[in-house]
Design a protein around this motif. Structure first.
Motif, PDB file in Angstrom:
ATOM      1  N   ILE A 151       0.838  -1.197   0.000  1.00 44.83           N
ATOM      2  CA  ILE A 151       0.000   0.000   0.000  1.00 44.83           C
ATOM      3  C   ILE A 151       0.875   1.250   0.000  1.00 44.83           C
ATOM      4  CG2 ILE A 151      -1.679   1.331   1.346  1.00 44.83           C
ATOM      5  CD1 ILE A 151      -2.785  -1.355   2.363  1.00 44.83           C
ATOM      6  N   CYS A 152       1.921   1.248   0.834  1.00 47.20           N
ATOM      7  CA  CYS A 152       2.841   2.386   0.896  1.00 47.20           C
ATOM      8  C   CYS A 152       3.584   2.562  -0.425  1.00 47.20           C
ATOM      9  CB  CYS A 152       3.838   2.198   2.034  1.00 47.20           C
ATOM     10  SG  CYS A 152       3.139   2.402   3.677  1.00 47.20           S
ATOM     11  N   ILE A 155       1.217   4.437  -2.796  1.00 45.53           N
ATOM     12  CA  ILE A 155       1.081   5.838  -2.390  1.00 45.53           C
ATOM     13  C   ILE A 155       2.364   6.604  -2.694  1.00 45.53           C
ATOM     14  CG2 ILE A 155       0.788   7.381  -0.414  1.00 45.53           C
ATOM     15  CD1 ILE A 155      -0.997   5.218   0.852  1.00 45.53           C
ATOM     16  N   PHE A 159       2.777   9.721  -5.278  1.00 43.67           N
ATOM     17  CA  PHE A 159       3.206  11.005  -4.730  1.00 43.67           C
ATOM     18  C   PHE A 159       4.453  11.522  -5.448  1.00 43.67           C
ATOM     19  CE2 PHE A 159       5.699  13.465  -1.575  1.00 43.67           C
ATOM     20  CZ  PHE A 159       4.809  14.511  -1.378  1.00 43.67           C
ATOM     21  N   TYR A 177       1.039   5.389 -12.966  1.00 45.97           N
ATOM     22  CA  TYR A 177       0.173   5.154 -11.803  1.00 45.97           C
ATOM     23  C   TYR A 177      -0.533   3.799 -11.910  1.00 45.97           C
ATOM     24  CZ  TYR A 177       0.691  10.206 -11.024  1.00 45.97           C
ATOM     25  OH  TYR A 177       1.187  11.471 -10.813  1.00 45.97           O
ATOM     26  N   SER A 184       1.067  -3.128  -6.755  1.00 50.53           N
ATOM     27  CA  SER A 184       0.552  -3.120  -5.391  1.00 50.53           C
ATOM     28  C   SER A 184      -0.581  -4.129  -5.223  1.00 50.53           C
ATOM     29  CB  SER A 184       0.060  -1.719  -5.031  1.00 50.53           C
ATOM     30  OG  SER A 184      -0.477  -1.681  -3.728  1.00 50.53           O
TER      31      SER A 184
END
Length: 211
Positions: A151-152, A155, A159, A177, A184
Motif C-alpha cells: 500500500i505504501c 502511495i 506522490f 500510476y 501493489s
C-alpha cells in the motif's frame, strides 16, 4: 516494443527462484514444507533466519539487476525511464510468482518488490521499511507488514510521480500510476489467504512453522 521487452526481460530474471534453488542445495524442496510457498517468508519459517535472509537478498537482487539493465538500455529516454522500470519490476514479480517451469507456483513477490523499491526511490523504500518493521514488531504478522508495504509503495509512487521526482512526461503519468497500482494489487492479492486468516484471528505469527 520497449515495454514488452522490459516485461519479458523482467519475467526471465524472475524465474531465478532463490528459495527453491537454496532449498534444493540443502536436499529439500521448500514447496513441500510450511505454506508450500517458495518465497523468503516460508523459507524463514522452515529453514531459519540465515536461509530467509539469503533468499530475500537473492529475490530482491534479481529485481535490482534487471532494473540496472533497464537503466542501461534506456538511459537516453529519461521521460520514460521510470515507466520502463515499473514494467521491468512487474515482469520480475510475475516471473517470481508464476514460474512456468514450476507449474506457475512461486512466491508472493514481496522481496522482488523490495528490489523494485531499491531501484526507484530511496525515500519511499525507507518509509516502507519503517512501516514493515513497525508492523511486524508490534503484531508479529509478517503478512500484515507485507500488505502495508504494498500500500505504501503505491502511495509513494503516485506522490513522487505527481511531484515530478521521476521526470516522467505528463502524457505517461497515468500509465505509471496504473503500473504502480497493478504491482501493489498483485502483492496484496497474493496474500488473500493471509488476509482471511488475519480477519478471523487465525493468522500465524512470526516464529510459527507455517505461514
Amino acid at each position: 516494443m520497449e515495454r514488452a521487452l522490459c516485461l519479458v526481460m523482467g519475467y526471465v530474471f524472475g524465474l531465478f527462484q532463490t528459495g527453491y534453488i537454496y532449498s534444493r542445495s540443502k536436499h529439500m524442496d521448500i514447496r513441500n514444507y510450511g505454506s508450500g510457498n517458495s518465497g523468503s517468508t516460508n523459507v524463514l519459517r522452515v529453514m531459519g533466519k540465515k536461509a530467509g535472509l539469503i533468499v530475500f537478498l537473492g529475490d530482491a537482487g534479481k529485481t535490482i539487476i534487471a532494473c540496472l539493465l533497464t537503466r542501461l538500455l534506456f538511459r537516453s529516454q529519461p521521460e520514460l525511464l521510470y515507466v520502463y522500470l515499473l514494467y521491468t519490476g512487474f515482469g520480475v514479480i510475475l516471473g517470481h510468482n508464476f514460474p512456468f517451469y514450476m507449474g506457475f507456483k512461486g512466491g508472493k513477490g514481496i522481496a522482488a518488490s523490495a528490489g523494485l523499491l531499491a531501484s526507484t526511490d530511496w525515500r519511499v523504500m525507507l518509509v516502507c521499511l519503517v512501516v514493515f518493521v513497525a508492523a511486524v514488531a508490534i503484531t508479529r504478522y509478517v503478512s500484515l507488514g507485507s500488505i502495508l508495504v504494498m500500500i505504501c509503495f503505491f502511495i509513494g509512487m503516485v506522490f513522487c510521480g505527481w511531484r515530478g521526482d521521476f521526470g516522467i512526461a505528463a502524457a505517461h503519468l497515468t500509465e505509471f500510476y496504473v503500473l504502480a497500482g497493478l504491482i501493489s494489487a498483485m502483492g496484496i492479492w497474493r496474500h488473500h489467504a493471509n488476509i482471511k486468516r488475519l480477519l478471523s484471528g487465525t493468522e500465524n505469527k512470526l516464529g510459527a512453522r507455517k505461514e
